[in-house]
Design an enzyme around this catalytic site. Structure first.
Site, PDB file in Angstrom:
ATOM      1  N   LEU A   1       4.637   2.540   7.738  1.00 44.84           N
ATOM      2  CA  LEU A   1       3.239   2.740   8.116  1.00 44.84           C
ATOM      3  C   LEU A   1       2.623   3.781   7.200  1.00 44.84           C
ATOM      4  O   LEU A   1       2.904   4.975   7.329  1.00 44.84           O
ATOM      5  CB  LEU A   1       3.141   3.166   9.589  1.00 44.84           C
ATOM      6  CG  LEU A   1       3.667   2.135  10.590  1.00 44.84           C
ATOM      7  CD1 LEU A   1       3.636   2.702  12.003  1.00 44.84           C
ATOM      8  CD2 LEU A   1       2.854   0.849  10.520  1.00 44.84           C
ATOM      9  N   GLU A   2       1.786   3.342   6.287  1.00 48.11           N
ATOM     10  CA  GLU A   2       1.261   4.221   5.263  1.00 48.11           C
ATOM     11  C   GLU A   2      -0.109   4.791   5.606  1.00 48.11           C
ATOM     12  O   GLU A   2      -0.739   5.448   4.779  1.00 48.11           O
ATOM     13  CB  GLU A   2       1.233   3.469   3.930  1.00 48.11           C
ATOM     14  CG  GLU A   2       2.648   3.117   3.493  1.00 48.11           C
ATOM     15  CD  GLU A   2       2.693   2.073   2.400  1.00 48.11           C
ATOM     16  OE1 GLU A   2       1.632   1.737   1.859  1.00 48.11           O
ATOM     17  OE2 GLU A   2       3.804   1.595   2.103  1.00 48.11           O
ATOM     18  N   ASN A   3      -0.575   4.525   6.815  1.00 49.53           N
ATOM     19  CA  ASN A   3      -1.832   5.112   7.265  1.00 49.53           C
ATOM     20  C   ASN A   3      -1.593   6.171   8.327  1.00 49.53           C
ATOM     21  O   ASN A   3      -2.480   6.503   9.099  1.00 49.53           O
ATOM     22  CB  ASN A   3      -2.749   4.021   7.811  1.00 49.53           C
ATOM     23  CG  ASN A   3      -3.170   3.043   6.731  1.00 49.53           C
ATOM     24  OD1 ASN A   3      -3.620   3.464   5.672  1.00 49.53           O
ATOM     25  ND2 ASN A   3      -2.991   1.760   6.980  1.00 49.53           N
TER      26      ASN A   3
ATOM     27  N   ARG B   1       0.831  -1.199   0.000  1.00 51.88           N
ATOM     28  CA  ARG B   1       0.000   0.000   0.000  1.00 51.88           C
ATOM     29  C   ARG B   1       0.858   1.239   0.000  1.00 51.88           C
ATOM     30  O   ARG B   1       1.653   1.463   0.876  1.00 51.88           O
ATOM     31  CB  ARG B   1      -0.910  -0.012   1.231  1.00 51.88           C
ATOM     32  CG  ARG B   1      -1.650   1.300   1.413  1.00 51.88           C
ATOM     33  CD  ARG B   1      -2.575   1.240   2.601  1.00 51.88           C
ATOM     34  NE  ARG B   1      -3.779   0.509   2.264  1.00 51.88           N
ATOM     35  CZ  ARG B   1      -4.645   0.103   3.193  1.00 51.88           C
ATOM     36  NH1 ARG B   1      -4.418   0.295   4.443  1.00 51.88           N
ATOM     37  NH2 ARG B   1      -5.741  -0.536   2.833  1.00 51.88           N
TER      38      ARG B   1
END
Length: 587
Positions: A412-414, A28
């Site tokens: 961490l792409e959120n 992601r």
């Protein structure tokens, strides 16, 4: 272009960035598409240099808001003066936008016809715009994303043949956080309106001293100078850094080396004499806790613990050009902040845990580092309080002991919480020792400003951070360090965005270029290995650049990263065969 979703459009000055668009891909990555909103009237985030003539004055009234909002008018009651934070003097403007109002504060300034003026202001907080209208020629404006420290906006305008007044203004962005403004200047010929007195050149700073040192940096502090709006730091007589406060960290230095530093004070009138010099000596490189140290220039590759159509590999199959192998990915557990790792033996053709551990040891014996990556496409790890920070550190350390990992990669792409991720990584460092490898893989939007959480985290752990390999793909257009907008897929995109990190406080050895190994490795942003190599040459040697030329070279740049070793293998290892030797041959 649409602004904040749900809000009506308005014809207005050039606008800020749109909200990022999420994209699905192998791992992601979503990146915000900064809208190409800059007009031809030279919107820039950097100052426009200009030498004032003897008759030039600051034509703005109450430019530092020392008399409240006298001479200023703010829309919808959005403005107020505050005593902190201020850039100079005792007051500054705080203007708070709402859903239907952008907190515009304006003043009419007397000017002379057919004359050129430099408009500037210091801003911080939320999105901030500065502009002039009614110039009689081309109206101008400039803007900056949110910033946690004072930043100067500067532009120029020329008045028309019959123009005797212009409207200068600041504003924020609808429904965004408040912005602050201070020390506004309309510098040029006296328009007869009775502006604030012109500043005088400040005196040289006193009290310069070395506050702390690391193996690659020296931190300095000095006393504030009355009337100064900024400071220039010199290393060995050469300008190295500009800041607005009374402290600075000079990074990218060689270990166990002595350096001489001086500082000057600046304002609109000019620059002071240099302060007395102080010497600072960097410390020796940190010792290893076992194993082989990383090479000066390193290649990072993500190894997929799943089968998504790319070549299935064991750790032993990863080619030798890769110095850091990031195992993707650790999994979240039901315990907040905690992670675990589950080898996908079935998806990897019966690869067993014992074989996996043995392959890690063999790579380490060959001088490679193997780390576990946290995040990715299905990454749901959240570290947002002290308890989850402790759980994260404890669980990652447990994985290091169980599998022999050398460290952790933060992907961490959120989003992440800078305060508690910093706490978690420092706790992990205290357990693992000086040999711990910490890498990060933020998206381009995460590293546009030092106020962003990812950038803050990287700076917070700079003394224990190995490298930030930003993902230069699956991205829209982004701002470079020169304030211009660049589109992905070019040498300029790589170099101008890397420059933000290099100028924002990271050491060159902590900056790497992250690219997909093949067109199938990402939704967009693939470039040929030759483009990657050209960007590396541009940043380290000043050769093979595009239109963007970095302000200096960075021979200690760490190297490059790719997603993934599996997609590289699918393409015949073309990426690592070309980029790997090039990285290792950098100066």
């Amino acid at each position: 272009m649409n602004r904040v979703p749900g809000m009506p459009e308005r014809p207005e000055e050039p606008r800020g960035p749109e909200r990022p668009e999420r994209r699905r891909r192998t791992r992601r990555t979503w990146a915000g598409a900064l809208a190409a909103v800059l007009t031809a009237s030279a919107l820039t985030l950097t100052g426009l240099a200009g030498q004032a003539s003897a008759a030039d004055i600051n034509n703005a009234k109450n430019a530092g808001y020392e008399s409240g909002l006298t001479d200023w008018t703010c829309s919808a009651g959005s403005g107020a003066t505050v005593s902190a934070p201020v850039h100079g003097g005792a007051s500054a403007l705080k203007a708070t936008p709402s859903g239907q109002d952008n907190a515009r504060c304006a003043q009419t300034v007397a000017v002379l016809p057919d004359s050129t003026y430099t408009l500037s202001a210091w801003v911080r907080g939320g999105y901030a715009y500065l502009g002039a209208s009614g110039t009689g020629t081309t109206d101008v404006s400039t803007w900056t994303p949110d910033s946690s420290s004072w930043k100067q906006l500067t532009t120029r305008f020329t008045t028309g043949a019959s123009t005797t007044s212009v409207t200068i203004y600041t504003h924020g962005w609808y429904a965004q956080t408040a912005y602050y403004a201070d020390d506004v200047s309309v510098f040029g010929p006296d328009g007869g309106g009775g502006g604030d007195p012109s500043p005088t050149i400040p005196s040289a700073p006193a009290g310069l001293k070395v506050a702390s040192t690391t193996s690659s940096s020296v931190s300095l502090t000095w006393n504030a100078v009355a009337g100064a709006t900024g400071y220039q730091i010199y290393r060995g007589g050469t300008k190295a850094l500009a800041v607005t406060g009374t402290s600075a960290t000079i990074s990218g230095l060689a270990a166990s080396t002595s350096y001489s530093f001086q500082v000057t004070a600046t304002n609109a009138a000019g620059e002071s004499a240099k302060s007395a010099a102080v010497n600072g000596t960097t410390t020796a490189p940190p010792g290893g806790g076992g194993g082989t140290a990383l090479p000066k220039h390193a290649v990072t590759g993500y190894w997929q613990n799943f089968n998504n159509g790319a070549t299935v590999q064991r750790i032993s199959d990863v080619p030798s050009p890769y110095d850091i192998i990031a195992v993707a990915f650790a999994d979240a557990t039901s315990t907040p902040g905690a992670v675990t790792f589950n080898l996908d033996s079935a998806g990897l053709g019966g690869y067993t845990v014992d074989q996996f551990k043995a392959d890690i040891k063999a790579k380490q014996a060959a001088g490679k580092k193997v780390i576990v990556s946290v995040g990715g496409e299905r990454g749901t790890v959240s570290v947002n309080d002290a308890t989850s920070a402790t759980n994260f550190a404890n669980s990652v350390y447990s994985l290091m002991q169980t599998y022999g990992f050398d460290g952790v990669d933060i992907d961490l792409e959120n989003g992440l919480n800078a305060t508690y991720m910093t706490q978690a990584l420092r706790s992990l460092s205290s357990k693992a020792g000086a040999s711990l490898i910490i890498t990060m893989a933020p998206q381009t939007i995460d590293m546009q400003s030092t106020s962003n959480s990812y950038f803050q985290t990287a700076l917070n752990i700079k003394d224990i951070l190995t490298v930030v390999n930003m993902q230069y793909y699956n991205s829209g257009s982004m701002l470079g360090c020169d304030g211009k907008v660049y589109s992905q897929g070019s040498v300029d995109f790589l170099t101008a965005l890397a420059c933000i990190q290099l100028q924002g406080g990271l050491a060159p050895s902590q900056v790497g270029l992250g690219l997909p190994a093949s067109p199938r490795g990402a939704g967009s942003g693939y470039v040929s290995p030759s483009v990657v190599n050209n960007a590396l040459d541009c940043l380290t040697k000043g050769t093979n650049c595009g239109s963007f030329k970095p302000p200096r070279t960075y021979p200690d740049l760490r190297g490059a990263m790719t997603w993934s070793t599996n997609w590289d293998a699918t393409a015949g290892n073309a990426w690592s065969n070309a980029v790997g030797p090039h990285v290792h041959a950098l100066p």
